[in-house]
Motif scaffolding. Sequence first.
Motif, short mmCIF file in Angstrom:
data_model
loop_
_atom_site.label_atom_id
_atom_site.label_comp_id
_atom_site.label_asym_id
_atom_site.label_seq_id
_atom_site.Cartn_x
_atom_site.Cartn_y
_atom_site.Cartn_z
N GLU A 14 -34.95 -19.14 -87.32
CA GLU A 14 -35.99 -18.36 -87.98
C GLU A 14 -35.38 -17.21 -88.78
OE1 GLU A 14 -38.90 -17.04 -85.17
OE2 GLU A 14 -39.29 -19.07 -84.46
N LEU A 15 -34.39 -16.54 -88.21
CA LEU A 15 -33.75 -15.42 -88.91
C LEU A 15 -32.98 -15.92 -90.13
CD1 LEU A 15 -32.46 -13.35 -85.86
CD2 LEU A 15 -34.50 -12.91 -87.26
N GLU A 16 -32.27 -17.02 -89.98
CA GLU A 16 -31.54 -17.59 -91.11
C GLU A 16 -32.50 -18.01 -92.22
OE1 GLU A 16 -27.76 -19.27 -88.51
OE2 GLU A 16 -29.36 -20.65 -89.08
N ALA A 17 -33.62 -18.60 -91.85
CA ALA A 17 -34.62 -19.00 -92.84
C ALA A 17 -35.19 -17.78 -93.55
CB ALA A 17 -35.72 -19.83 -92.19
N ARG A 21 -34.99 -16.99 -97.53
CA ARG A 21 -36.17 -16.68 -98.36
C ARG A 21 -35.98 -15.34 -99.07
NH1 ARG A 21 -38.72 -19.10 -93.86
NH2 ARG A 21 -39.11 -17.06 -92.92
N ALA A 22 -35.41 -14.36 -98.40
CA ALA A 22 -35.16 -13.06 -99.04
C ALA A 22 -34.15 -13.19 -100.18
CB ALA A 22 -34.66 -12.05 -97.99
N CYS A 45 -24.18 -20.36 -107.21
CA CYS A 45 -25.28 -19.91 -108.07
C CYS A 45 -26.58 -20.54 -107.59
CB CYS A 45 -24.99 -20.27 -109.53
SG CYS A 45 -25.07 -22.04 -109.88
N ARG A 46 -27.62 -20.34 -108.35
CA ARG A 46 -28.92 -20.90 -108.01
C ARG A 46 -28.86 -22.43 -107.92
NH1 ARG A 46 -29.48 -16.74 -111.60
NH2 ARG A 46 -30.91 -15.06 -111.05
N ASN A 47 -28.09 -23.04 -108.82
CA ASN A 47 -27.99 -24.50 -108.78
C ASN A 47 -27.29 -24.96 -107.50
OD1 ASN A 47 -29.30 -24.97 -111.25
ND2 ASN A 47 -27.43 -24.52 -112.36
N CYS A 48 -26.30 -24.23 -107.05
CA CYS A 48 -25.64 -24.55 -105.78
C CYS A 48 -26.65 -24.48 -104.64
CB CYS A 48 -24.49 -23.60 -105.52
SG CYS A 48 -23.15 -23.68 -106.72
N LEU A 49 -27.45 -23.41 -104.60
CA LEU A 49 -28.47 -23.29 -103.57
C LEU A 49 -29.42 -24.48 -103.61
CD1 LEU A 49 -29.36 -19.49 -103.79
CD2 LEU A 49 -28.16 -20.65 -101.93
N GLY A 71 -36.84 -26.31 -108.46
CA GLY A 71 -38.13 -25.64 -108.56
C GLY A 71 -38.39 -24.70 -107.39
N ILE A 72 -37.94 -25.11 -106.20
CA ILE A 72 -38.08 -24.26 -105.02
C ILE A 72 -37.23 -23.01 -105.17
CG2 ILE A 72 -37.55 -24.14 -102.54
CD1 ILE A 72 -38.37 -27.20 -102.50
N VAL A 73 -36.01 -23.17 -105.62
CA VAL A 73 -35.10 -22.03 -105.75
C VAL A 73 -35.49 -21.13 -106.92
CG1 VAL A 73 -32.71 -21.37 -106.25
CG2 VAL A 73 -33.19 -23.16 -104.56
N TYR A 74 -35.78 -21.72 -108.06
CA TYR A 74 -36.07 -20.92 -109.26
C TYR A 74 -37.51 -20.39 -109.28
CZ TYR A 74 -31.67 -22.24 -111.54
OH TYR A 74 -30.34 -22.38 -111.87
#
Length: 105
Positions: A14-17, A21-22, A45-49, A71-74
């Motif tokens: 939960e903490l990692e999630a 999200r932050a 970068c965002r694409n890596c995530l 879409g989730i990341v961006y």
Amino acid sequence: MHDVPRLDQATRTELEAAAFRALIEHLRAHPEVQNIDLMNLAGFCRNCLSKWYRAAAQERGLELTYEDARGIVYGMPYAEWKARHQTEATPEQQARFAQSHPEHG
């Protein structure tokens, strides 16, 4: 990885999630930070995530396309984010990227 013994696995997850999200919200709030700058400074970068998110889904037997993960990341379709926020990489940024990430060249 450092284990904190007093945290059970569910709490740790939960903490990692929450931290993830932050991070995503922080990146969404700062679209002026270009992916190439993230790659040059942090090695991701965002694409890596997006790729990591998709890989985690696939490991759990879930179908998720790379574009859906983006879409989730961006927070919007990647093409829309790119049109709104992405700038052309400078020659200096490109040179630094080529030097620090030769596997991408």
